[in-house]
Design a protein around this motif. Structure first.
Motif, PDB file in Angstrom:
ATOM      1  N   GLU A 108       0.983  -1.363  -0.147  1.00  0.00           N
ATOM      2  CA  GLU A 108      -0.195  -0.012  -0.074  1.00  0.00           C
ATOM      3  C   GLU A 108       1.117   1.251  -0.025  1.00  0.00           C
ATOM      4  O   GLU A 108       1.406   1.546   0.974  1.00  0.00           O
ATOM      5  N   HIS A 139      -9.151   0.933  -1.236  1.00  0.00           N
ATOM      6  CA  HIS A 139      -9.615   1.625  -0.116  1.00  0.00           C
ATOM      7  C   HIS A 139     -10.151   2.922  -0.358  1.00  0.00           C
ATOM      8  O   HIS A 139      -9.562   4.096  -0.958  1.00  0.00           O
ATOM      9  N   GLU A 190     -12.174   2.869   4.621  1.00  0.00           N
ATOM     10  CA  GLU A 190     -11.192   2.798   5.670  1.00  0.00           C
ATOM     11  C   GLU A 190     -11.121   4.278   6.167  1.00  0.00           C
ATOM     12  O   GLU A 190     -10.406   5.118   5.331  1.00  0.00           O
TER      13      GLU A 190
HETATM   14 ZN    ZN Z   1      -5.533   1.927   3.147  1.00  0.00          ZN
END
Ligand code: ZN
Length: 278
Positions: free
Chosen positions: A143, A209, A253
């Motif tokens: 990420e 996300h 998120e």
């Molecule tokens: Zn994230």
């Protein structure tokens, strides 16, 4: 195109970890969502397979397991310790049935100003997990984090950099390695559409996300917005992600002190309403 609730997962950080994990699972399933992304702090030692069963029984998928121990460290012993830690977390991710293990790679080791070295340590650390990940059938999702976190959380800061890292570690493109694309970290990037397309072509998109960037932002970690509250063009990025061939869950998120104070059921209701902005 509206995103149906069952295509959305809740990252448990969104709920502020207020309830024990089993109650969180029930609340998310009852609210109609299709998945969950739990954090390691919620899963006790030896509990992952029982909780994995509980998640499956509730009809939820696990969009990702959060998150790796940072790779870079000041000493070789610590570096090895971090990799071992991540191996254990990977086994737990497999027991949970997670679709990926989220790698937040880490920043500079204490006392260091050597960014290239920290990045090398990250590449080496991820490479060291590849065979275990393949054996367990859990993909590793790098990420990239917003550059403001380069010193302390991750010095992998763009999708392009994460994809280059994937290509370096897994040149065949067939290994269990890809990227988690979080709009909070990547929305500002002029190359975002191009890099989402590249990630799709290279078959590397493992997670998406969603949240929003508030303007002004009062805290760089704990002041994210729900979709629709901020300035990110979520429909445009969502369309780009889908056009790139990603058909997995959209993971909500939203680290937020402001929202985290709400009772979980109220917050889940707000989350469900917010997905119309995706
Ligand atoms: Zn994230």
């Amino acid at each position: 195109m509206p995103v149906p609730l069952h295509k959305v997962a809740i990252n448990t950080a969104t709920l502020g970890y207020k309830l024990p994990i089993r109650q969180t699972v029930d609340a998310i399933a009852r609210a109609g969502f299709g998945g969950i992304a739990p954090w390691r702090r919620e899963i006790g030692s030896g509990e992952a397979s029982t909780i994995g069963r509980c998640i499956r029984d509730a009809g939820l998928r696990v969009s990702g397991y959060c998150r790796s121990t940072y790779f870079p460290a000041a000493t070789p012993e610590c570096r090895i310790g971090n990799i071992e830690d991540n191996r254990q977390a990977l086994r737990d991710a497999a027991d949970l049935g997670a679709e990926c293990f989220v790698l937040v790679a880490g920043g500079l080791p204490e006392g260091s100003r050597d960014l290239p070295d920290a990045r090398r340590q990250i590449a080496d650390g991820i490479a060291a997990l590849m065979s275990e990940a393949a054996g367990l059938g859990v993909a590793l999702a790098i990420e990239p984090l917003h550059p403001m976190y380069a010193a302390d959380r991750s010095c992998v800061n763009t999708i392009e950099q994460a994809l280059d890292l994937c290509a370096l570690i897994d040149p065949s493109g067939r290994g269990p390695l890809g990227v988690a694309i979080d709009v909070y970290h990547t929305w500002w990037d002029p190359k975002l559409p191009e890099m989402i397309r590249r990630a799709g072509r290279e078959n590397r998109i493992l997670a998406y996300h969603v949240n929003d960037w508030l303007s002004p932002t009062s805290d760089l970690l704990m002041d994210r917005g729900l979709p629709g509250e901020g300035v990110i063009d979520l429909p445009r990025i969502g369309a780009c992600i889908r056009d790139a061939g990603y058909h997995g869950l959209f993971e909500l998120e939203v680290f937020s002190d402001r929202l985290g104070d709400l009772p979980s059921n109220e917050l889940l209701k707000r989350c469900a309403e917010s997905i119309s902005a995706l």
